[in-house]
Enzyme design. Structure first.
Site, mmCIF file in Angstrom:
data_model
loop_
_atom_site.group_PDB
_atom_site.id
_atom_site.type_symbol
_atom_site.label_atom_id
_atom_site.label_comp_id
_atom_site.label_asym_id
_atom_site.label_seq_id
_atom_site.Cartn_x
_atom_site.Cartn_y
_atom_site.Cartn_z
ATOM 1 N N SER A 94 22.539 72.794 72.681
ATOM 2 C CA SER A 94 21.887 72.792 72.981
ATOM 3 C C SER A 94 22.307 73.869 74.360
ATOM 4 O O SER A 94 22.998 73.944 74.718
ATOM 5 C CB SER A 94 21.736 71.330 73.352
ATOM 6 O OG SER A 94 21.913 70.667 72.818
HETATM 7 C C1 LIG Z 1 20.515 70.061 68.868
HETATM 8 S S1 LIG Z 1 21.585 69.286 68.083
HETATM 9 C C2 LIG Z 1 23.264 68.889 68.466
HETATM 10 C C3 LIG Z 1 23.564 69.594 70.171
HETATM 11 C C4 LIG Z 1 25.183 68.828 70.390
HETATM 12 N N1 LIG Z 1 25.188 67.571 71.014
HETATM 13 C C5 LIG Z 1 26.633 70.339 70.708
HETATM 14 O O1 LIG Z 1 26.357 69.598 71.794
HETATM 15 O O2 LIG Z 1 25.995 71.272 69.697
HETATM 16 C C6 LIG Z 1 21.153 68.319 67.449
HETATM 17 C C7 LIG Z 1 21.844 67.692 65.868
HETATM 18 O O3 LIG Z 1 21.204 65.724 65.002
HETATM 19 C C8 LIG Z 1 21.346 66.410 64.756
HETATM 20 N N2 LIG Z 1 21.010 65.352 63.740
HETATM 21 C C9 LIG Z 1 19.457 65.168 63.437
HETATM 22 N N3 LIG Z 1 19.185 63.856 63.045
HETATM 23 C C10 LIG Z 1 20.728 63.090 63.201
HETATM 24 C C11 LIG Z 1 20.687 61.471 62.581
HETATM 25 N N4 LIG Z 1 18.945 60.564 62.393
HETATM 26 N N5 LIG Z 1 21.392 60.914 63.531
HETATM 27 C C12 LIG Z 1 22.951 62.533 63.544
HETATM 28 N N6 LIG Z 1 21.860 63.327 64.221
HETATM 29 C C13 LIG Z 1 20.960 63.501 63.937
HETATM 30 C C14 LIG Z 1 21.339 67.706 63.571
HETATM 31 O O4 LIG Z 1 22.333 67.844 62.700
HETATM 32 C C15 LIG Z 1 21.571 68.692 65.053
HETATM 33 O O5 LIG Z 1 22.857 69.347 64.192
#
Ligand SMILES: C[S@@+](CC[C@H](N)C(=O)[O-])C[C@H]1O[C@@H](n2cnc3c(N)ncnc32)[C@H](O)[C@@H]1O
Length: 391
Positions: A94
């Protein structure tokens, strides 16, 4: 090379402090210590000539060599940009200023037990580990197994092997390590999960980017337990990709609509009502919190909110949206009247700020009668009823 990296990180931290995203010593120390480039093996860079096409734009894949990183790539990695690391389904690291602001809002202390939904690259998890220290514990969940495999491996290689990276749907939380002092989602959620509530310590809170109608512009909600009730307040703004799995809903306004409007001939154009002009001015000055106060009201009052909350999209009647200094209509005239009525109503309410709204979440099986009142609104979500009040 180590000197080059540490100079670049010093500059990056200085910029995040200058932008008031980093405010406290503990968040500054974490950003100075975690090396973002070591948690990336590649990322996708927007590039008109790129060979990859994704949601109407083109990109190039750039490989990152953690041992001998290209200085030009380092400049990108240590700038205030989110970096897409996977396409379809997507994943990313992010935007650093958003990551820092959320860490500040979490009010972390050493020794805390934290749960993150949306592990992505693990960058935020590593930052949190730095803050809670060796006695604290981080569990981070991602729904994509390949993302988890890579993140687990890279976190371990970077010295954060103690972080537990789980491949699962984060909607279920992770009861094995509950109770948590904080639960944070780094992915846009159309609802909250009551599993999180059960896994939250009595005096803890959750920080959730809760989608309120506008895609990619999610109010950050602090949610906590108050006696037997689950209540919340808007504490900031964010823009995240949408969650997958059990909490996911079909996106209301597809990106395609916004793209097709570019070439469409408007049915009418109107001068901006004073209020919308005021909101546009806040935007131009990058006063995001102020610029979102009316759009937030609109997302509560009418689910047809469109175009960063300065317009309405109606499946049958069409679209009305602010474009620079005009209100542009692609459809039925009544949309203009509807929008004007909402502007007047918001002014009568005294132009409430984001932080003025009181939120309550009730699971449907406990929901009972729909509350009514001049200053009460109700949003029916997938699993809960959100009651929004102005007191
Ligand atoms: C914006 S990224 C997160 C960024 C992360 N916190 C970082 O520091 O790099 C969003 C993530 O949420 C995950 N995601 C989407 N739906 C999800 C769910 N139901 N449970 C867990 N993770 C999920 C996606 O696969 C993606 O990797």
């Amino acid at each position: 090379m180590a000197q080059v990296v540490s100079d670049i990180i010093r500059q990056y931290v200085k910029e995040l402090k200058g932008a008031r995203a980093i405010k406290t010593g503990q968040v500054e120390r974490a950003f100075s210590r975690v090396e973002r480039h070591k948690l990336l093996e590649w990322f996708y860079l927007t590039d008109d000539k790129g060979e990859i096409e994704y949601q109407g734009w083109r990109a190039t894949k750039r490989d990152v060599d953690a041992q001998n990183p290209d200085p030009d790539l380092l400049k990108i990695i240590y700038s205030n940009t989110s970096l897409l690391t996977k396409i379809n389904p997507p994943s990313s690291t992010s935007q650093p200023s958003l990551v820092a602001s959320m860490l500040e809002l979490l009010e972390l202390k050493r020794g805390m037990n934290l749960l993150e939904i949306g592990a992505g690259t693990g960058y935020n998890a590593a930052l949190m580990q730095e803050i809670v220290g060796k006695k604290g514990h981080i569990t981070t969940i991602d729904i994509q197994e390949d993302v988890v495999e890579q993140t687990r491996r890279l976190l371990k290689a970077s010295g954060y092997g103690e972080i537990e990276v789980i491949a699962a749907d984060g909607a279920d939380g992770f009861p094995e390590k509950a109770l948590y002092d904080r639960i944070i989602a780094t992915v846009g959620c159309p609802d909250i999960s009551f599993c999180w509530l059960e896994q939250l310590r009595g005096n803890g809170f959750m920080l959730i980017p809760l989608q309120h109608g506008i895609e990619g512009s999610d109010p950050l909600i602090r949610i906590w337990k108050e006696r037997e009730r689950l209540v919340g307040r808007v504490v900031g703004l964010s823009g995240f990709m949408s969650i997958q799995g059990e909490l996911a809903i079909e996106q209301r306004v597809p990106f395609a609509i916004q793209a097709t409007l570019r070439d469409k001939k408007p049915a009418a154009e109107y001068p901006l009502p004073d209020l919308l002009e005021e909101m546009q001015k806040f935007r131009e000055k990058k006063q995001w919190v102020e610029s979102c106060s009316f759009p937030f009201f609109l997302t509560i009052a009418d689910e047809r909110t469109f175009g960063s909350g300065l317009g309405l999209w109606d499946e049958e009647k069409g679209v009305i949206v602010v474009k620079r200094d005009k209100l542009v209509l692609y459809g039925d005239k009544s949309l203009y009247q509807d929008l004007k009525i909402f502007c007047e109503q918001w002014e009568r309410l005294g132009k409430p700020k984001l932080s003025d709204w009181q939120l309550e979440f009730v699971p449907f099986d406990h929901a009972g009668e729909i509350p009514e009142g001049e200053r009460t609104w109700v949003i029916e979500r997938k699993f809960s009823r959100e009651i929004v009040r102005l007191v």
